[in-house]
Design an enzyme around this catalytic site. Structure first.
Site, PDB file in Angstrom:
ATOM      1  CG  ASP A   1       3.692  -3.947  -3.404  1.00  0.00           C
ATOM      2  OD1 ASP A   1       4.668  -4.525  -2.900  1.00  0.00           O
ATOM      3  OD2 ASP A   1       2.902  -4.511  -4.177  1.00  0.00           O
TER       4      ASP A   1
ATOM      5  CG  HIS B   1      -1.341  -6.681  -5.861  1.00  0.00           C
ATOM      6  ND1 HIS B   1      -1.226  -5.501  -5.148  1.00  0.00           N
ATOM      7  CD2 HIS B   1      -0.073  -7.128  -6.006  1.00  0.00           C
ATOM      8  CE1 HIS B   1       0.041  -5.276  -4.874  1.00  0.00           C
ATOM      9  NE2 HIS B   1       0.771  -6.247  -5.378  1.00  0.00           N
TER      10      HIS B   1
ATOM     11  CB  CYS C   1       6.839  -9.477  -2.354  1.00  0.00           C
ATOM     12  SG  CYS C   1       6.388 -10.003  -0.685  1.00  0.00           S
TER      13      CYS C   1
ATOM     14  CG  ASN D   1       4.523  -4.610  -7.416  1.00  0.00           C
ATOM     15  OD1 ASN D   1       3.585  -5.238  -6.948  1.00  0.00           O
ATOM     16  ND2 ASN D   1       5.556  -4.221  -6.686  1.00  0.00           N
TER      17      ASN D   1
HETATM   18 MG    MG Z   1       2.982  -6.277  -5.131  1.00  0.00          MG
END
Ligand code: MG
Length: 318
Positions: free
Chosen positions: A29, A221, A254, A263
Site C-alpha cells: 500500500d 486501516h 492511495c 497512511n
Molecule cells: Mg492505505
C-alpha cells in the site's frame, strides 16, 4: 474491558488483551503510491528489515496486472528472491483469478481481496459495480480457502468517498457482512481518504458491534491525511479492536483517491501503543532502521513524526 465502559475510558492493558497485531502494508500500500521505482532487491531488503524489527504480518506486494501499478510489476520476481521466514506471514493483494494463480505459484499462503463501501469508488477503481466485485471475489475466496490459504478482505472508503462524499455505516457494514460470509478470515476497514474523526469511528464501531461484526476478525486501516489517524486508533482500542494496518515511515497513500495521502506510520502507531502499555513485538529502533533503507531512495521525506524525531534526536529516551 467491558463494551459499556470502553467509550469513556482510556484504554489500558488488560492481561488478556494487551497484544496488538500490526499489519505492515508499507511494501504494498505504501510503495504503490510512490513515484520513484524501487529495485526489487531493495524491496526484499526492506521487507526483511521490517521482519527483523519484529513485524509478523507484512503485505509484501500485489499481483495486479503489471501495467496497472508499475511499482508492483515485479511481484513474481520479488517472491523468488524474498526468503520465507518462520513466524512471519507474508501476504499479497490479488485482484482476479490470474492474480490468484500468480500468488499460488509464488508460494503466497495469504491473500487479500479488495472492494469498497462506495459503488462509485469500486467503479473507478476496478471497473465493475460493488455487487459484481463481491460476486467476483466470492469465487476467488472460495478457491483460496479450498487451498488452505488465509484471506483478508479490504473495504475502502468506509468513512468517506472521493466521489460520493459521506458514506453511511450501513453501506460499509453490508460489505463487511458479505466478505465475512464468503469466507474472509479478516476484514480491514479503510479510511481511504483520511476523513474519519474519532467521533465517526466511535459511531461506526458501535454500529458494527450492533451488527455483530466480530471485532477479533476486523482491522482498522487509517490514513493521517487530516491528522486524525492516531486518535482514531485510540477509539478503536477503546472499542476492543486489536488489529491495525500501517506503513513504515508513513509510506504512500492511495493512487485511486485524489488527494489522499499518508497512511498511518507504523513508527507513530507503535510508539503510541507502547506508551499505552500494549505489546506489539516491534523494536522501534530497528523499525526506524528499516524505514531509512527506503527513505534515501524516495523523492520526499518520510512523513512519520516518530521517524523524523528519531533521526534528529536519536539519543532521547522513550
Ligand atoms: Mg492505505
Amino acid at each position: 474491558m467491558q463494551p459499556s465502559e470502553t467509550s469513556q475510558t482510556i484504554p489500558t492493558s488488560a492481561p488478556d488483551d494487551d497484544r496488538v497485531q500490526i499489519v505492515e502494508v508499507g511494501p504494498r500500500d505504501g510503495l504503490q503510491n510512490e513515484r520513484v521505482r524501487i529495485a526489487t532487491q531493495n524491496k526484499s531488503r526492506f521487507i526483511q528489515a521490517l521482519a527483523d524489527a519484529g513485524l509478523r504480518r507484512i503485505e509484501v506486494t500485489s499481483f495486479v496486472h503489471p501495467r496497472a501499478i508499475p511499482q508492483l510489476s515485479d511481484a513474481d520476481e520479488l517472491m523468488v528472491i524474498l526468503p520465507p521466514r518462520p513466524g512471519v506471514r507474508y501476504s499479497a493483494l490479488v485482484p482476479n483469478d490470474r492474480g490468484l494463480e500468480r500468488a499460488i505459484a509464488a508460494g503466497i499462503r495469504e491473500i487479500a481481496v479488495f472492494t469498497a463501501a462506495s459503488d462509485t469508488f469500486v467503479h473507478h477503481n476496478i471497473h465493475t459495480s460493488l455487487a459484481e466485485s463481491l460476486q467476483h471475489f466470492e469465487e476467488i475466496v472460495k478457491k483460496a480457502k479450498g487451498l488452505g490459504m488465509g484471506v483478508r478482505g479490504y473495504i475502502s472508503t468506509v468513512f468517506g468517498c472521493p466521489y460520493e462524499g459521506k458514506i453511511t455505516a450501513q453501506q460499509g457494514l453490508g460489505v463487511a457482512r458479505a466478505l465475512l460470509a464468503m469466507g474472509c478470515d479478516e476484514i480491514s476497514i479503510g479510511d481511504t481518504i483520511g476523513v474519519a474523526t474519532p467521533g465517526d469511528v466511535a459511531r461506526w464501531l458501535d454500529a458494527a458491534r450492533s451488527a455483530e461484526i466480530p471485532f477479533n476478525r476486523m482491522a482498522l486501516h487509517f490514513h493521517d491525511t487530516r491528522g486524525t489517524a492516531l486518535a482514531n486508533v485510540l477509539v478503536g482500542l477503546q472499542h476492543g479492536v486489536r488489529i491495525f494496518d500501517s506503513t513504515a515511515g508513513g509510506l504512500g497513500g492511495c493512487p485511486y483517491a485524489p488527494g489522499a495521502s499518508g497512511n498511518l506510520a507504523t513508527e507513530d502507531l507503535v510508539y503510541a501503543l507502547h506508551g499505552l502499555g500494549f505489546q506489539t513485538g516491534v523494536d522501534l529502533d530497528r523499525l526506524v532502521a528499516a524505514s531509512s533503507l527506503i527513505a534515501n531512495q524516495l523523492d520526499h521525506l518520510l512523513p512519520s513524526r516518530y521517524y523524523q524525531a528519531a533521526r534528529v534526536q536519536p539519543c532521547l529516551p522513550h
